[in-house]
Design an enzyme around this catalytic site. Structure first.
Site, PDB file in Angstrom:
ATOM      1  N   ASP A 165       0.814  -1.207   0.000  1.00 36.96           N
ATOM      2  CA  ASP A 165       0.000   0.000   0.000  1.00 36.96           C
ATOM      3  C   ASP A 165       0.855   1.267   0.000  1.00 36.96           C
ATOM      4  OD1 ASP A 165      -2.264  -1.610   0.188  1.00 36.96           O
ATOM      5  OD2 ASP A 165      -2.330  -1.491   2.366  1.00 36.96           O
ATOM      6  N   LYS A 166       0.257   2.335  -0.440  1.00 38.64           N
ATOM      7  CA  LYS A 166       0.931   3.633  -0.497  1.00 38.64           C
ATOM      8  C   LYS A 166       1.614   3.986   0.825  1.00 38.64           C
ATOM      9  CE  LYS A 166      -0.230   8.559  -0.614  1.00 38.64           C
ATOM     10  NZ  LYS A 166      -1.331   9.554  -0.721  1.00 38.64           N
TER      11      LYS A 166
END
Length: 356
Positions: A165-166
């Site tokens: 994820d970011k």
């Protein structure tokens, strides 16, 4: 007879975008040859059964060891026989999107002619998508690879095998050749790769080590969240093994080993067992879930949130067999400064010393 299609072997960046693209990296097909099946080359057999699959793409999969018959790798000239159980992993065809090379610094842990291992900082989106067409890891890779003869500037996911994820930091492996890409994808699918994460969670999980089981699928109430469905009627099977590393009063440092790789798996699983990740806004960890009602304690936690403005999750180790040599390789990365600073503040707090 076609039995299933496998989607992404690991985390997908954030959400399905507004265009409806779910962003899968690889597809997995499984077939059982009919009892009346005549002898036929496996590349021809698969071209006739997989929509939009070219014979050359299937041959590349065979060269990478990603076509199995009865659980053994075969070449593209293998003759299919009645009752053969056939599985294949292939990358999805690239979408039409312009990738702009950008000189974004990369923390390269290892690199050779076949792959590159990167320690991703928090806040960096892995690949372009809705609202993030520049400034991503893929844009940085395009710059890093731009002078290489094999680099395809029209591929929006050059070499991506898995994602995080970011706002999750840590290790990613990126393939430099199509054969390496499919070989690594097969390892992720077969669960022969090794991935451990460290996370700061609310509360103290009990028992101190255990396994979280529960199918994960997109929430029926909020499409931006993944939810756990214990009865298995919805979502995909997901298994997370965890170990308590250090109890810190109202929070704990834990290590997680992934047996599967579903979207937001660790984040969804720990909320499911009542221990959301610290400051994970999407899964409720950005609230004070444990502790006292004292103003000074609230200020302390808010200060920790400010130091660590993301979910406290780090992809710490990554292991796999080298796609060319077969040698097992394992990489380790230190916890980033934002997590280590907050962990140290909790150590100070539970030690009874003055809160900063």
């Amino acid at each position: 007879m076609k039995e299933d299609i496998f989607e992404d072997p690991d985390f997908r960046d954030e959400d399905v975008d507004e265009s409806g693209e779910s962003g899968e990296l690889f597809e997995h097909h499984r077939f059982v040859a009919d009892v009346g099946q005549g002898l036929l080359r496996i590349d021809k057999f698969l071209v006739n059964r997989i929509e939009n699959a070219s014979r050359s793409k299937i041959q590349e999969a065979a060269d990478a060891g990603c076509i199995l018959v009865n659980e053994k790798a075969v070449k593209s000239n293998y003759k299919v026989k009645p009752g053969d159980v056939i599985s294949i992993v292939m990358s999805y065809p690239p979408r039409e999107i312009e990738i702009i090379p950008q000189d974004i610094p990369l923390n390269i842990v290892y690199e050779d002619d076949y792959l590159i291992v990167i320690n991703k900082p928090p806040g960096l989106v892995v690949h372009p998508g809705y609202g993030n067409y520049t400034g991503t890891l893929v844009n940085a890779l395009a710059w890093h690879f731009k002078d290489q003869p094999w680099f395809n500037s029209s591929d929006p996911r050059p070499g991506l095998v898995h994602r995080i994820d970011k706002d999750t930091s840590g290790l990613l492996v990126v393939a430099k050749t199509e054969e390496a890409k499919m070989n690594l994808a097969r390892q992720f699918f077969d669960k022969t790769s090794t991935r451990t994460y460290q996370a700061l969670v609310w509360g103290t999980p009990e028992p101190a080590s255990g396994t979280i089981n529960g199918h994960i699928g997109r929430s029926l109430k909020d499409r931006k969240q993944m939810a756990v469905f214990p009865d298995g009627e919805y979502g995909k099977s997901a298994v997370t093994h965890y170990t308590l590393l250090e109890p810190l009063g109202y929070v704990s440092l834990v290590e997680c080993r992934l047996e599967t790789g579903r979207t937001h798996q660790i984040r969804a699983h720990f909320r499911y067992i009542g221990h959301p990740l610290f400051n994970d806004e999407r899964y409720g960890g950005n609230q004070i879930l444990k502790g006292t009602t004292f103003t000074k304690y609230k200020q302390f936690v808010e200060n920790c949130f400010n130091i660590l403005p993301r979910q406290a999750l780090h992809a710490k180790t990554l292991g796999f067999s080298h796609p060319a040599t077969g040698e097992y390789m394992e990489f380790n990365s230190d916890l980033p400064d934002d997590i280590t600073t907050v962990v140290e503040k909790w150590r100070t707090y539970i030690g009874g010393r003055e809160i900063d």
